[in-house]
Motif scaffolding. Structure first.
Motif, short mmCIF file in Angstrom:
data_model
loop_
_atom_site.label_atom_id
_atom_site.label_comp_id
_atom_site.label_asym_id
_atom_site.label_seq_id
_atom_site.Cartn_x
_atom_site.Cartn_y
_atom_site.Cartn_z
N UNK A 80 -50.28 -71.21 43.31
CA UNK A 80 -49.94 -72.89 43.24
C UNK A 80 -48.87 -73.44 42.35
N UNK A 81 -49.23 -72.56 40.96
CA UNK A 81 -47.45 -73.14 40.29
C UNK A 81 -46.43 -72.37 39.81
N UNK A 82 -46.06 -71.40 41.02
CA UNK A 82 -44.82 -71.10 41.47
C UNK A 82 -44.23 -71.60 42.63
N UNK A 83 -45.08 -72.43 43.30
CA UNK A 83 -44.88 -73.06 44.41
C UNK A 83 -44.09 -74.18 43.57
N UNK A 84 -44.86 -75.22 42.78
CA UNK A 84 -45.35 -76.44 42.93
C UNK A 84 -43.89 -76.70 41.90
N UNK A 85 -43.62 -75.21 40.91
CA UNK A 85 -42.76 -75.87 39.59
C UNK A 85 -41.53 -75.07 39.50
N UNK A 86 -41.85 -74.26 40.13
CA UNK A 86 -41.09 -72.57 40.39
C UNK A 86 -40.75 -72.28 38.73
N UNK A 87 -41.75 -71.86 38.49
CA UNK A 87 -41.24 -71.42 37.09
C UNK A 87 -41.42 -69.36 36.97
N UNK A 88 -41.22 -68.75 35.58
CA UNK A 88 -41.53 -67.27 36.28
C UNK A 88 -42.49 -66.88 35.90
N UNK A 89 -43.23 -65.72 35.70
CA UNK A 89 -43.94 -65.30 34.95
C UNK A 89 -45.31 -65.79 33.37
N UNK A 90 -43.63 -65.48 32.78
CA UNK A 90 -43.82 -65.82 31.91
C UNK A 90 -44.58 -67.43 30.88
N UNK A 91 -43.77 -68.78 32.06
CA UNK A 91 -44.46 -69.89 31.58
C UNK A 91 -45.37 -70.22 32.05
N UNK A 92 -45.76 -69.33 33.64
CA UNK A 92 -47.16 -69.39 34.24
C UNK A 92 -48.18 -68.86 33.48
N UNK A 93 -48.18 -67.80 32.75
CA UNK A 93 -48.71 -66.63 31.96
C UNK A 93 -49.71 -67.20 31.02
N UNK A 94 -48.66 -68.75 29.98
CA UNK A 94 -48.97 -69.12 28.71
C UNK A 94 -49.94 -70.41 28.86
N UNK A 95 -49.17 -70.98 30.90
CA UNK A 95 -50.37 -72.66 31.41
C UNK A 95 -51.68 -71.87 31.38
N UNK A 96 -51.37 -70.97 31.84
CA UNK A 96 -53.04 -70.69 32.96
C UNK A 96 -53.42 -69.93 31.59
N UNK A 97 -53.33 -68.67 30.33
CA UNK A 97 -53.72 -68.30 29.39
C UNK A 97 -53.79 -66.98 29.96
N UNK A 116 -34.15 -65.84 41.34
CA UNK A 116 -32.87 -66.09 41.21
C UNK A 116 -32.57 -66.26 43.41
N UNK A 117 -33.71 -65.89 43.69
CA UNK A 117 -33.07 -65.75 45.36
C UNK A 117 -33.87 -67.29 45.80
N UNK A 118 -34.01 -68.26 45.05
CA UNK A 118 -34.01 -69.93 45.71
C UNK A 118 -33.24 -70.77 45.73
N UNK A 119 -33.50 -71.62 45.77
CA UNK A 119 -32.62 -72.78 46.02
C UNK A 119 -33.74 -73.46 44.79
N UNK A 120 -33.38 -74.16 43.82
CA UNK A 120 -34.54 -74.85 42.90
C UNK A 120 -34.37 -76.17 42.78
N UNK A 121 -33.05 -76.67 43.53
CA UNK A 121 -34.17 -77.67 44.04
C UNK A 121 -35.05 -78.08 45.42
N UNK A 122 -35.07 -77.22 46.37
CA UNK A 122 -36.10 -77.17 47.63
C UNK A 122 -36.72 -76.14 47.23
#
Length: 319
Positions: A80-97, A116-122
Motif C-alpha cells: 500500500x505504501x509503495x503504490x500510494x507514495x512510490x517510496x523505496x525499501x529504505x523509506x518504507x522500512x523506516x516508516x513501518x519499522x 526507475x521504471x515508473x512514471x513518478x506523476x502517475x
C-alpha cells in the motif's frame, strides 16, 4: 524443471527404482550402476514403492511451514505504501519499522516494478520502446547551459569566489542542440547561441547531413517537444527538405522523449561538469573528443556496447 546438477533425469530415476523394487537389486549395487549415493537410490526406490512412476517427478523445495515469513498484514501495508507514495525499501522500512531487506523481498515477491521504471506523476509503468533500424526515429532536444566566466565559475572556485570572479558581467547561456538516433543511440550535438526557429531549422539540416555521412541515409521520423522553435514553419520546411515526418511529445510528458533527455544528463555529467574548466572556450574545445568517445568507445548499458556497433559501416567506427 530438472536441476542442472541432478545426476538422474525422471527416466533414470524410474530405471533405478525398478531395478531395486522389481528386479531385487541391492541398494549399493543400484547406486554404483547409476553413479549416485546409496541414500539417493533408497529415496527414489521408496517413492516408487509408495507412489509408482508419478513419484519420480521433482517436488517443490519450499518448506511446508515458514514461521518466520512476513505476516500477510505487514505485506499489505508495504504494498500500500509503495503504490500510494512510490517510496523505496529504505523509506518504507523506516516508516513501518521493518528492515529494508525485508521490504525489498516483499516487493520482489509481489512483482512490483522498480521506481526507475515508473512514471513518478502517475505511478504507471513506463512503456519502453526501441525502433528496429537506425534512422527510423531521431530524438531532438535543446539543453540550456550557463557559460563559464574566464577564470572559472562557482563549480571550480566555490560559490562565493565564483560570484566575485563573474562580477557584474553578463556571462549568458549556451544552448546544446542534440539529435539522438533511437535504435543506435548515435548522437550529434552543437553548441549554439539561442533556441530560435531559424537556429533549430539550420541545426536539423546539419544533423541530417551528419547522420547521412555516418551511414544513416534516410531518417523517417523526428520526435521533439512542443517548443516554439519546433512548431515553426522554418523547422517544418527543414524536415520537408529531408523527407522526414515530425512527431511531437504529449504536453507535459517529457519522458516520451526520454532517450534524448537521458543523453542530456550524460552530457552534463561526463562533459560539461566532468572537470573544473577555467574558461568556456576550454569546455567547448573538449566536446568533440567526448562525443567521439561516446559514439565509438563508451559502453551503453541499454544496448550492450558503443552506439557505433549498431550502425553498419559507420564512419570512423574502428578509430
Amino acid at each position: 524443471m530438472l536441476h542442472r546438477n541432478a545426476p538422474l533425469s525422471e527416466t533414470g530415476r524410474l530405471r533405478l527404482a525398478r531395478c531395486v523394487v522389481e528386479d531385487g537389486w541391492p541398494l549399493r549395487r543400484a547406486a554404483e550402476r547409476f553413479q549416485v549415493s546409496v541414500g539417493t537410490a533408497k529415496r527414489w526406490s521408496s517413492r516408487y514403492r509408495t507412489e509408482g512412476p508419478a513419484g519420480m517427478v521433482d517436488r517443490s523445495s519450499r518448506p511446508h511451514h515458514s514461521p518466520n515469513q512476513t505476516p500477510t498484514r505487514t505485506e499489505r501495508r508495504i504494498i500500500k505504501v509503495r503504490v500510494l507514495r512510490r517510496w523505496g525499501p529504505a523509506r518504507i522500512g523506516f516508516l513501518l519499522g521493518i528492515a529494508s531487506s525485508t521490504v525489498h523481498r516483499v516487493l520482489t515477491r509481489f512483482g512490483m516494478a522498480r521506481l526507475a521504471h515508473l512514471d513518478r506523476t502517475t505511478g504507471q509503468t513506463v512503456r519502453r520502446y526501441e525502433h528496429k533500424q537506425p534512422g527510423d526515429l531521431v530524438h531532438v532536444d535543446i539543453k540550456k547551459l550557463g557559460n563559464i566566466p574566464d577564470g572559472g565559475g562557482h563549480k571550480t572556485l566555490g560559490r562565493a569566489a565564483g560570484r566575485r570572479n563573474r562580477g557584474s558581467r553578463k556571462i549568458g547561456y549556451s544552448y546544446l542542440h542534440n539529435a539522438l538516433d533511437d535504435h543506435s543511440r548515435l548522437a550529434y550535438t552543437e553548441i549554439l547561441p539561442d533556441e530560435r526557429k531559424t537556429t533549430a531549422a539550420q541545426f536539423w539540416a546539419r544533423a541530417a547531413a551528419w547522420f547521412h555521412a555516418q551511414g544513416i541515409e534516410n531518417i523517417a521520423r523526428v520526435l521533439t517537444d512542443n517548443g516554439s522553435c519546433y512548431r515553426s514553419r522554418d523547422f517544418a520546411q527543414a524536415l520537408h527538405n529531408t523527407d522526414t515526418v515530425h512527431k511531437r511529445t504529449r504536453p507535459y510528458r517529457p519522458q516520451t522523449n526520454g532517450k534524448v533527455e537521458r543523453f542530456n544528463r550524460t552530457l552534463l555529467d561526463e562533459w560539461a561538469y566532468a572537470q573544473p574548466y577555467r574558461t568556456e572556450t576550454a569546455r567547448r574545445a573538449a566536446l568533440p573528443d567526448w562525443l567521439h568517445y561516446y559514439n565509438h568507445h563508451r559502453g551503453h548499458t541499454a544496448i550492450g556496447g558503443p552506439p557505433a556497433t549498431r550502425v553498419p559501416n559507420l564512419t570512423g567506427q574502428n578509430t
